[in-house]
Design a protein around this motif. Sequence first.
Motif, PDB file in Angstrom:
ATOM      1  N   LYS A  26      -2.654  10.323  -3.921  1.00 10.93           N
ATOM      2  CA  LYS A  26      -3.592   9.646  -3.020  1.00 10.93           C
ATOM      3  C   LYS A  26      -5.025  10.002  -3.387  1.00 10.93           C
ATOM      4  CE  LYS A  26      -2.788   9.283   1.427  1.00 10.93           C
ATOM      5  NZ  LYS A  26      -2.690   9.577   2.862  1.00 10.93           N
ATOM      6  N   SER A  29      -6.039   8.132  -6.541  1.00  4.71           N
ATOM      7  CA  SER A  29      -6.214   6.682  -6.409  1.00  4.71           C
ATOM      8  C   SER A  29      -7.391   6.289  -5.516  1.00  4.71           C
ATOM      9  CB  SER A  29      -4.932   6.036  -5.874  1.00  4.71           C
ATOM     10  OG  SER A  29      -4.699   6.420  -4.536  1.00  4.71           O
ATOM     11  N   LEU A  30      -7.745   7.117  -4.562  1.00  3.73           N
ATOM     12  CA  LEU A  30      -8.755   6.721  -3.587  1.00  3.73           C
ATOM     13  C   LEU A  30     -10.175   6.697  -4.139  1.00  3.73           C
ATOM     14  CD1 LEU A  30      -8.090   5.749  -0.837  1.00  3.73           C
ATOM     15  CD2 LEU A  30      -8.467   8.027   0.061  1.00  3.73           C
ATOM     16  N   THR A  33     -10.747   3.782  -6.461  1.00  8.07           N
ATOM     17  CA  THR A  33     -10.723   2.556  -5.678  1.00  8.07           C
ATOM     18  C   THR A  33     -12.061   2.342  -4.983  1.00  8.07           C
ATOM     19  OG1 THR A  33      -8.334   2.686  -5.339  1.00  8.07           O
ATOM     20  CG2 THR A  33      -9.570   1.329  -3.788  1.00  8.07           C
ATOM     21  N   GLN A  44     -12.945  -7.148  -1.832  1.00  5.10           N
ATOM     22  CA  GLN A  44     -11.600  -6.625  -2.059  1.00  5.10           C
ATOM     23  C   GLN A  44     -10.828  -7.397  -3.129  1.00  5.10           C
ATOM     24  OE1 GLN A  44      -9.307  -5.792   1.465  1.00  5.10           O
ATOM     25  NE2 GLN A  44     -11.093  -4.977   2.551  1.00  5.10           N
ATOM     26  N   THR A  57      -3.106  -3.772  -1.522  1.00  9.27           N
ATOM     27  CA  THR A  57      -3.182  -2.369  -1.941  1.00  9.27           C
ATOM     28  C   THR A  57      -4.597  -1.848  -1.753  1.00  9.27           C
ATOM     29  OG1 THR A  57      -1.413  -2.709  -3.545  1.00  9.27           O
ATOM     30  CG2 THR A  57      -2.820  -0.777  -3.872  1.00  9.27           C
ATOM     31  N   ILE A  58      -5.574  -2.668  -2.102  1.00  9.70           N
ATOM     32  CA  ILE A  58      -6.971  -2.288  -1.925  1.00  9.70           C
ATOM     33  C   ILE A  58      -7.277  -2.119  -0.435  1.00  9.70           C
ATOM     34  CG2 ILE A  58      -9.383  -3.006  -2.250  1.00  9.70           C
ATOM     35  CD1 ILE A  58      -7.855  -2.130  -4.841  1.00  9.70           C
ATOM     36  N   TYR A  60      -5.265  -1.379   1.945  1.00  9.20           N
ATOM     37  CA  TYR A  60      -4.584  -0.170   2.417  1.00  9.20           C
ATOM     38  C   TYR A  60      -5.359   1.087   2.023  1.00  9.20           C
ATOM     39  CZ  TYR A  60      -1.062   3.500   2.727  1.00  9.20           C
ATOM     40  OH  TYR A  60      -0.404   4.669   3.013  1.00  9.20           O
ATOM     41  N   ARG A  61      -5.791   1.161   0.773  1.00  8.52           N
ATOM     42  CA  ARG A  61      -6.530   2.336   0.310  1.00  8.52           C
ATOM     43  C   ARG A  61      -7.865   2.480   1.045  1.00  8.52           C
ATOM     44  NH1 ARG A  61      -5.676   1.694  -6.221  1.00  8.52           N
ATOM     45  NH2 ARG A  61      -3.439   2.099  -6.241  1.00  8.52           N
ATOM     46  N   GLN A  64      -7.185   3.776   4.449  1.00  7.93           N
ATOM     47  CA  GLN A  64      -6.917   5.215   4.402  1.00  7.93           C
ATOM     48  C   GLN A  64      -8.226   5.996   4.376  1.00  7.93           C
ATOM     49  OE1 GLN A  64      -4.463   5.414   0.843  1.00  7.93           O
ATOM     50  NE2 GLN A  64      -2.802   6.207   2.089  1.00  7.93           N
ATOM     51  N   PHE A  65      -9.160   5.548   3.544  1.00  4.96           N
ATOM     52  CA  PHE A  65     -10.442   6.226   3.434  1.00  4.96           C
ATOM     53  C   PHE A  65     -11.187   6.212   4.770  1.00  4.96           C
ATOM     54  CE2 PHE A  65     -15.025   6.142   2.611  1.00  4.96           C
ATOM     55  CZ  PHE A  65     -15.163   7.399   2.047  1.00  4.96           C
TER      56      PHE A  65
END
Length: 94
Positions: A26, A29-30, A33, A44, A57-58, A60-61, A64-65
């Motif tokens: 994670k 990848s974050l 991204t 996006q 996926t973008i 979602y990431r 998360q951030f």
Amino acid sequence: MTTYLISAVFTKVVRYSYDADVPTDKIRSLVPTLEAFIDCECNQEKTAKKLGVHKNTIAYRLRQFTELTGADLSDPHEILQIKIGIMSYHYSRD
């Protein structure tokens, strides 16, 4: 004052990397991204194409951030702070 600001932004971007509950993949990848998202003018779809992943996926990431940091990715001032934080992140790794 400037050192404090950069430190605060840097912490916002990478504070989760020191959390034992956050998997290393994670973390890896974050940050890329976020960097691609900013480079793609916060679009996006463009970010997804650049990274070769689905636009969900973008989304979602980025979600998360925002959950980890409380950042508002629609605020230009926040985007600037995140960009500075990413630059600090890269600088600290060199």
